[in-house]
Design a protein around this motif. Structure first.
Motif, PDB file in Angstrom:
ATOM      1  N   THR A   1       0.854  -1.180   0.000  1.00 28.96           N
ATOM      2  CA  THR A   1       0.000   0.000   0.000  1.00 28.96           C
ATOM      3  C   THR A   1       0.892   1.234   0.000  1.00 28.96           C
ATOM      4  O   THR A   1       1.809   1.346   0.812  1.00 28.96           O
ATOM      5  CB  THR A   1      -0.911   0.014   1.249  1.00 28.96           C
ATOM      6  N   GLU A   2       0.604   2.151  -0.934  1.00 30.36           N
ATOM      7  CA  GLU A   2       1.400   3.365  -1.023  1.00 30.36           C
ATOM      8  C   GLU A   2       0.758   4.483  -0.216  1.00 30.36           C
ATOM      9  O   GLU A   2      -0.455   4.603  -0.153  1.00 30.36           O
ATOM     10  CB  GLU A   2       1.543   3.817  -2.478  1.00 30.36           C
ATOM     11  N   SER A   3       1.597   5.305   0.387  1.00 31.49           N
ATOM     12  CA  SER A   3       1.131   6.501   1.066  1.00 31.49           C
ATOM     13  C   SER A   3       2.144   7.607   0.791  1.00 31.49           C
ATOM     14  O   SER A   3       3.332   7.352   0.634  1.00 31.49           O
ATOM     15  CB  SER A   3       0.969   6.268   2.562  1.00 31.49           C
ATOM     16  N   THR A   4       1.643   8.825   0.725  1.00 33.19           N
ATOM     17  CA  THR A   4       2.495   9.969   0.438  1.00 33.19           C
ATOM     18  C   THR A   4       2.500  10.894   1.642  1.00 33.19           C
ATOM     19  O   THR A   4       1.444  11.195   2.198  1.00 33.19           O
ATOM     20  CB  THR A   4       1.976  10.724  -0.801  1.00 33.19           C
ATOM     21  N   ILE A   5       3.690  11.328   2.035  1.00 29.82           N
ATOM     22  CA  ILE A   5       3.800  12.262   3.146  1.00 29.82           C
ATOM     23  C   ILE A   5       4.635  13.458   2.705  1.00 29.82           C
ATOM     24  O   ILE A   5       5.473  13.350   1.804  1.00 29.82           O
ATOM     25  CB  ILE A   5       4.429  11.611   4.399  1.00 29.82           C
ATOM     26  N   LEU A   6       4.377  14.585   3.329  1.00 32.85           N
ATOM     27  CA  LEU A   6       5.149  15.800   3.091  1.00 32.85           C
ATOM     28  C   LEU A   6       5.919  16.125   4.359  1.00 32.85           C
ATOM     29  O   LEU A   6       5.363  16.090   5.461  1.00 32.85           O
ATOM     30  CB  LEU A   6       4.225  16.960   2.731  1.00 32.85           C
ATOM     31  N   LEU A   7       7.184  16.436   4.206  1.00 34.38           N
ATOM     32  CA  LEU A   7       8.029  16.768   5.348  1.00 34.38           C
ATOM     33  C   LEU A   7       8.821  18.033   5.053  1.00 34.38           C
ATOM     34  O   LEU A   7       9.164  18.305   3.902  1.00 34.38           O
ATOM     35  CB  LEU A   7       9.011  15.629   5.639  1.00 34.38           C
ATOM     36  N   ASN A   8       9.139  18.768   6.112  1.00 33.55           N
ATOM     37  CA  ASN A   8      10.015  19.918   5.930  1.00 33.55           C
ATOM     38  C   ASN A   8      11.465  19.463   6.109  1.00 33.55           C
ATOM     39  O   ASN A   8      11.738  18.277   6.329  1.00 33.55           O
ATOM     40  CB  ASN A   8       9.647  21.063   6.882  1.00 33.55           C
ATOM     41  N   GLU A   9      12.392  20.408   6.032  1.00 32.10           N
ATOM     42  CA  GLU A   9      13.824  20.074   6.104  1.00 32.10           C
ATOM     43  C   GLU A   9      14.239  19.514   7.459  1.00 32.10           C
ATOM     44  O   GLU A   9      15.245  18.833   7.567  1.00 32.10           O
ATOM     45  CB  GLU A   9      14.645  21.322   5.814  1.00 32.10           C
ATOM     46  N   LYS A  10      13.444  19.782   8.489  1.00 31.01           N
ATOM     47  CA  LYS A  10      13.730  19.287   9.831  1.00 31.01           C
ATOM     48  C   LYS A  10      13.181  17.897  10.073  1.00 31.01           C
ATOM     49  O   LYS A  10      13.343  17.337  11.147  1.00 31.01           O
ATOM     50  CB  LYS A  10      13.155  20.237  10.876  1.00 31.01           C
ATOM     51  N   GLY A  11      12.463  17.341   9.084  1.00 31.20           N
ATOM     52  CA  GLY A  11      11.881  16.018   9.220  1.00 31.20           C
ATOM     53  C   GLY A  11      10.496  16.035   9.861  1.00 31.20           C
ATOM     54  O   GLY A  11       9.969  14.998  10.207  1.00 31.20           O
ATOM     55  N   GLU A  12       9.913  17.214   9.999  1.00 31.99           N
ATOM     56  CA  GLU A  12       8.576  17.326  10.587  1.00 31.99           C
ATOM     57  C   GLU A  12       7.522  17.080   9.507  1.00 31.99           C
ATOM     58  O   GLU A  12       7.609  17.639   8.408  1.00 31.99           O
ATOM     59  CB  GLU A  12       8.377  18.717  11.181  1.00 31.99           C
ATOM     60  N   VAL A  13       6.534  16.246   9.822  1.00 28.05           N
ATOM     61  CA  VAL A  13       5.464  15.941   8.871  1.00 28.05           C
ATOM     62  C   VAL A  13       4.557  17.152   8.760  1.00 28.05           C
ATOM     63  O   VAL A  13       4.119  17.722   9.750  1.00 28.05           O
ATOM     64  CB  VAL A  13       4.674  14.697   9.323  1.00 28.05           C
TER      65      VAL A  13
END
Length: 101
Positions: A87-99
């Protein structure tokens, strides 16, 4: 946040279009915002992003990654993960690794 604002503006615009359909509307302009994510190699993800994925998504593997550089110099990383059930999921993170939401 910018995406949320644009989405809300588009929804509100569509609602007023239905209301104003009985009026003469000669000039209608539609604005579409498109994210410019550029594909990158998984190894090019910042260490903070890789650590966050390892910590929070231990049962998933990274299928693909991309980055978007904003005008203010910040970067947003879009990562597609695959779990054991494929199962695929997409996440967005900033440069600090915060979702990001």
């Amino acid at each position: 946040m910018k995406k949320l604002f644009v989405a809300a503006a588009l929804v509100m615009g569509m609602g007023t279009t239905v209301f104003a359909s009985n009026f003469n509307t000669a000039n209608v302009e539609t604005v579409v915002m498109v994210n410019d994510f550029t594909p990158i190699e998984v190894k090019d993800l910042p260490q903070a992003v890789q650590d966050a994925i390892t910590k929070n998504y231990a049962d998933s593997t990274i299928k693909e990654a991309s980055v978007e550089a904003k005008e203010d110099g910040t970067k947003t990383y879009k990562v597609v993960l695959t779990d054991k059930e494929s199962t695929e999921s997409t996440i967005l993170l900033n440069e600090k690794g915060e979702v990001l939401k």
